[in-house]
Motif scaffolding. Structure first.
Motif, mmCIF file in Angstrom:
data_model
loop_
_atom_site.group_PDB
_atom_site.id
_atom_site.type_symbol
_atom_site.label_atom_id
_atom_site.label_comp_id
_atom_site.label_asym_id
_atom_site.label_seq_id
_atom_site.Cartn_x
_atom_site.Cartn_y
_atom_site.Cartn_z
ATOM 1 N N ARG A 55 13.650 3.052 12.436
ATOM 2 C CA ARG A 55 12.685 2.293 11.635
ATOM 3 C C ARG A 55 12.647 2.799 10.203
ATOM 4 N NH1 ARG A 55 12.128 -2.019 14.321
ATOM 5 N NH2 ARG A 55 10.912 -1.978 16.222
ATOM 6 N N VAL A 56 12.279 1.885 9.312
ATOM 7 C CA VAL A 56 12.047 2.242 7.907
ATOM 8 C C VAL A 56 10.587 1.931 7.619
ATOM 9 C CG1 VAL A 56 12.693 1.774 5.526
ATOM 10 C CG2 VAL A 56 14.434 1.660 7.298
ATOM 11 N N LEU A 57 9.899 2.898 7.045
ATOM 12 C CA LEU A 57 8.475 2.731 6.768
ATOM 13 C C LEU A 57 8.232 2.894 5.264
ATOM 14 C CD1 LEU A 57 5.495 2.572 7.718
ATOM 15 C CD2 LEU A 57 5.576 5.025 8.111
ATOM 16 N N ASN A 58 7.630 1.886 4.660
ATOM 17 C CA ASN A 58 7.319 1.956 3.230
ATOM 18 C C ASN A 58 5.833 2.228 3.041
ATOM 19 O OD1 ASN A 58 9.864 1.256 1.821
ATOM 20 N ND2 ASN A 58 9.701 -0.557 3.109
ATOM 21 N N ILE A 59 5.535 3.286 2.300
ATOM 22 C CA ILE A 59 4.141 3.616 1.997
ATOM 23 C C ILE A 59 3.882 3.174 0.564
ATOM 24 C CG2 ILE A 59 2.446 5.488 1.795
ATOM 25 C CD1 ILE A 59 3.314 5.059 4.660
ATOM 26 N N ILE A 60 2.973 2.227 0.415
ATOM 27 C CA ILE A 60 2.760 1.591 -0.891
ATOM 28 C C ILE A 60 1.320 1.787 -1.358
ATOM 29 C CG2 ILE A 60 2.935 -0.618 -2.150
ATOM 30 C CD1 ILE A 60 4.853 -1.467 0.224
ATOM 31 N N HIS A 61 1.175 2.140 -2.632
ATOM 32 C CA HIS A 61 -0.155 2.241 -3.250
ATOM 33 C C HIS A 61 -0.206 1.256 -4.401
ATOM 34 C CE1 HIS A 61 0.771 6.303 -1.652
ATOM 35 N NE2 HIS A 61 -0.449 6.197 -1.181
ATOM 36 N N ASN A 62 -1.392 0.704 -4.614
ATOM 37 C CA ASN A 62 -1.577 -0.238 -5.712
ATOM 38 C C ASN A 62 -2.838 0.205 -6.469
ATOM 39 O OD1 ASN A 62 -2.150 -2.460 -7.332
ATOM 40 N ND2 ASN A 62 -1.576 -3.962 -5.772
ATOM 41 N N SER A 63 -2.705 0.428 -7.778
ATOM 42 C CA SER A 63 -3.857 0.935 -8.539
ATOM 43 C C SER A 63 -5.036 -0.036 -8.529
ATOM 44 C CB SER A 63 -3.444 1.248 -9.977
ATOM 45 O OG SER A 63 -2.959 0.082 -10.590
ATOM 46 N N ASP A 64 -4.784 -1.302 -8.200
ATOM 47 C CA ASP A 64 -5.894 -2.260 -8.096
ATOM 48 C C ASP A 64 -6.685 -2.084 -6.799
ATOM 49 O OD1 ASP A 64 -5.324 -3.221 -10.517
ATOM 50 O OD2 ASP A 64 -4.779 -5.248 -9.907
ATOM 51 N N PHE A 65 -6.112 -1.352 -5.839
ATOM 52 C CA PHE A 65 -6.808 -1.027 -4.583
ATOM 53 C C PHE A 65 -6.749 0.492 -4.425
ATOM 54 C CE2 PHE A 65 -4.664 -5.139 -4.099
ATOM 55 C CZ PHE A 65 -5.760 -5.963 -3.949
ATOM 56 N N PRO A 66 -7.485 1.220 -5.287
ATOM 57 C CA PRO A 66 -7.286 2.678 -5.363
ATOM 58 C C PRO A 66 -7.687 3.451 -4.103
ATOM 59 C CG PRO A 66 -9.130 1.994 -6.748
ATOM 60 C CD PRO A 66 -8.498 0.744 -6.231
ATOM 61 N N ALA A 67 -8.549 2.870 -3.272
ATOM 62 C CA ALA A 67 -8.977 3.614 -2.073
ATOM 63 C C ALA A 67 -8.106 3.285 -0.866
ATOM 64 C CB ALA A 67 -10.435 3.301 -1.764
ATOM 65 N N SER A 68 -7.083 2.466 -1.077
ATOM 66 C CA SER A 68 -6.270 2.029 0.061
ATOM 67 C C SER A 68 -4.837 2.506 -0.024
ATOM 68 C CB SER A 68 -6.264 0.500 0.147
ATOM 69 O OG SER A 68 -7.546 0.016 0.341
ATOM 70 N N CYS A 69 -4.227 2.528 1.145
ATOM 71 C CA CYS A 69 -2.807 2.850 1.256
ATOM 72 C C CYS A 69 -2.237 1.794 2.207
ATOM 73 C CB CYS A 69 -2.693 4.246 1.853
ATOM 74 S SG CYS A 69 -1.032 4.744 2.246
ATOM 75 N N PHE A 70 -1.091 1.264 1.883
ATOM 76 C CA PHE A 70 -0.482 0.230 2.717
ATOM 77 C C PHE A 70 0.791 0.798 3.326
ATOM 78 C CE2 PHE A 70 -3.002 -1.736 -0.516
ATOM 79 C CZ PHE A 70 -3.645 -2.790 0.116
ATOM 80 N N ALA A 71 0.926 0.645 4.636
ATOM 81 C CA ALA A 71 2.123 1.149 5.316
ATOM 82 C C ALA A 71 2.819 -0.046 5.949
ATOM 83 C CB ALA A 71 1.721 2.158 6.373
ATOM 84 N N GLN A 72 4.010 -0.351 5.463
ATOM 85 C CA GLN A 72 4.713 -1.526 5.986
ATOM 86 C C GLN A 72 6.028 -1.113 6.640
ATOM 87 O OE1 GLN A 72 5.544 -4.887 3.304
ATOM 88 N NE2 GLN A 72 5.006 -6.189 5.036
ATOM 89 N N LEU A 73 6.181 -1.525 7.888
ATOM 90 C CA LEU A 73 7.417 -1.239 8.623
ATOM 91 C C LEU A 73 8.463 -2.298 8.315
ATOM 92 C CD1 LEU A 73 5.870 -0.277 12.048
ATOM 93 C CD2 LEU A 73 7.444 1.165 10.772
ATOM 94 N N ASP A 74 9.724 -1.998 8.637
ATOM 95 C CA ASP A 74 10.780 -2.992 8.412
ATOM 96 C C ASP A 74 10.630 -4.196 9.337
ATOM 97 O OD1 ASP A 74 11.350 -1.461 10.585
ATOM 98 O OD2 ASP A 74 13.430 -1.023 10.057
ATOM 99 N N THR A 75 9.731 -4.093 10.334
ATOM 100 C CA THR A 75 9.468 -5.242 11.210
ATOM 101 C C THR A 75 8.564 -6.259 10.510
ATOM 102 O OG1 THR A 75 7.542 -4.107 12.084
ATOM 103 C CG2 THR A 75 9.588 -3.847 13.313
ATOM 104 N N GLY A 76 7.966 -5.844 9.398
ATOM 105 C CA GLY A 76 7.049 -6.718 8.658
ATOM 106 C C GLY A 76 5.592 -6.351 8.881
ATOM 107 N N THR A 77 5.299 -5.604 9.946
ATOM 108 C CA THR A 77 3.903 -5.213 10.226
ATOM 109 C C THR A 77 3.394 -4.302 9.112
ATOM 110 O OG1 THR A 77 4.370 -5.344 12.561
ATOM 111 C CG2 THR A 77 2.369 -4.177 11.954
ATOM 112 N N CYS A 78 2.226 -4.667 8.587
ATOM 113 C CA CYS A 78 1.666 -3.901 7.473
ATOM 114 C C CYS A 78 0.281 -3.380 7.861
ATOM 115 C CB CYS A 78 1.583 -4.779 6.228
ATOM 116 S SG CYS A 78 1.027 -3.885 4.776
ATOM 117 N N LEU A 79 0.118 -2.078 7.821
ATOM 118 C CA LEU A 79 -1.170 -1.459 8.133
ATOM 119 C C LEU A 79 -1.914 -1.192 6.834
ATOM 120 C CD1 LEU A 79 -2.749 -0.040 10.599
ATOM 121 C CD2 LEU A 79 -1.953 2.063 9.542
ATOM 122 N N ARG A 80 -3.182 -1.638 6.782
ATOM 123 C CA ARG A 80 -4.040 -1.299 5.635
ATOM 124 C C ARG A 80 -4.869 -0.108 6.052
ATOM 125 N NH1 ARG A 80 -7.792 -5.293 5.643
ATOM 126 N NH2 ARG A 80 -6.733 -6.309 7.352
#
Lengths: 222, 210
Positions: A55-80
């Motif tokens: 699996r490939v897991l992308n951990i993404i941060h967006n300064s517009d959502f500073p208290a959140s972290c997004f984890a998206q797998l290569d399957t497309g599933t995205c955890l907030r």
């Protein structure tokens, strides 16, 4: 809000910085107000060989959502999750490992006029410039289908617009746009831009040949 | 690894014990008197907890816990990591374990499964929660999840449907704080002493129970 993230083409002979400067001038001329800066960053983790399927897991941060972290797998599933999710990745060290030098980010200024917010992001992996992503947000509407024509019309004022919405958005035209949809669009672009060859972000150095000392000039090439 | 200044390691200082069903009412009255907001009705909870594990390359299992609030369904789910408990010597009043608690979206079970985690077991936890300053006190009963409901996203908890694990309630007194806050352990111990002889809260090493 409905958000569309589009790659802005860099014309031949121009550098990334020149195109960004041109876009900034254009939005200022359109009476957009600069309302700050933004950054979206993405770090890629790869599963250890013991995990099947890999699996490939992308951990993404967006300064517009500073208290959140997004984890998206290569399957497309995205955890907030809370931004503290980063600590969870430390626990999984060895099971999911980040590859050094793969952190990609899009950062730059953001502008607003009325219901529209536009973010001009210069995408880079470390010092290597990869392209320009433009994020267009339309505030009053939540479903892309109801404002696609308006978005198209707006985008036409500064870039070439495809007839059809991008595939990701097309599949979700009738659904409410969420922060996960913004992240997923960035993730798709980041994946493509990682594969792209690096582009010069600054004008190429001007070399004056014939003199005993070659002079390098980083001035405008226009 | 991202060097995030917000990532201060958190530790849970905890004492645990149990009380027989027949005596729990007395304990609840005692806690209501000792804890904050004594005049308010006691806060209740009903959680479903899923335990997932994954093996690291050296073969050691890493466990993550997912908590779903069944009373307040619009609340976020929680993903928790609890480290190996440190018993310490007699001078340390409580068990200490590293703790990471992250609120997350409700697709966390699907996410973990796709990551390669396996679900080990799940249970219901129903009970009462009290607060006293930074202290959190939980008095909860553990229930088996009926086989017919295993894996269901929106389980229906009904007293007629579920089976208790024991004839007693689990009692936990804990504080989650940045690592190195050792004086907190004494604060917990002092509070736990006030609950004697109704319940004896101790440092319980789950590895010795296995």
């Amino acid at each position: 809000m409905v958000v569309i993230v589009q790659q802005f083409p860099i014309p031949e002979g121009k550098t990334g910085q020149q195109v960004v400067d041109m876009l900034i001038k254009q939005f200022e001329a359109m009476a957009f107000n600069r309302i700050g800066n933004f950054v979206v960053d993405c770090e890629t983790y790869y599963s250890s060989p013991t995990i099947t399927p890999p699996r490939v897991l992308n951990i993404i941060h967006n300064s517009d959502f500073p208290a959140s972290c997004f984890a998206q797998l290569d399957t497309g599933t995205c955890l907030r999750a809370d931004s503290y999710f980063d600590a969870m990745m430390m626990v999984l060290n060895g099971i999911y490992q980040a590859k050094r030098g793969t952190k990609i980010e899009s950062k730059g200024p953001k502008f607003q006029k009325g219901d529209f917010v536009v973010k001009i992001g210069s995408v880079s992996i470390g010092p290597s410039f990869r392209g320009i992503l433009i994020e267009i947000e339309y505030g009053p509407c939540s479903v892309p289908l109801y404002c696609w024509d308006l978005l198209k019309e707006f985008m036409k004022s500064f870039m070439k617009v495809p007839k059809e919405p991008p595939p990701y958005l097309k599949a979700k035209m009738g659904e409410i746009c969420t922060p996960t949809d913004i992240i997923s669009q960035y993730n798709i672009h980041f994946t493509n831009l990682r594969k792209a060859t690096p582009i010069a972000s600054c004008p190429p150095p001007l070399t004056v040949k014939g003199s005993s000392n070659e002079v390098q000039n980083n001035g405008d090439m226009a | 690894m991202t060097s995030n200044p917000k990532l201060i390691p958190q530790q849970e200082y905890i004492l645990q014990g149990s009380i027989n069903d027949s005596a729990v009412e007395m304990l609840l009255h005692r806690l209501q008197g000792l804890c904050d907001n004594a005049d308010d009705p006691t806060e209740t909870f009903l959680d479903r907890e899923y335990i997932y594990s994954i093996k690291n390359p050296s073969g050691q299992a890493v466990m993550l816990r997912v908590r779903q609030d069944l009373e307040r369904k619009d609340y976020p789910w929680h993903l928790r990591y609890l480290g190996q408990p440190e018993i310490g010597d007699k001078t340390r009043a409580t068990l200490v374990r590293s703790c990471i608690d992250v609120a997350c979206s409700n697709n966390v079970c699907k996410f973990l499964t796709e990551m390669g985690f396996k679900k080990d077991y799940e249970f219901y936890s129903k009970g009462y929660m009290f607060k006293k300053g930074r202290l959190k006190v939980i008095v909860a009963k553990i229930f088996h999840v009926p086989t017919s409901e295993v894996g269901q996203q929106q389980p229906v908890f009904a007293d007629s449907n579920v089976q208790t694990v024991t004839q007693s309630y689990l009692v936990e007194v804990s504080i989650v704080a940045p690592s190195g806050s050792d004086p907190l352990a004494d604060e917990i111990k002092q509070f736990a002493d006030q609950l004697k002889p109704l319940v004896n809260l101790e440092k319980i090493d789950p590895r010795r129970l296995a």
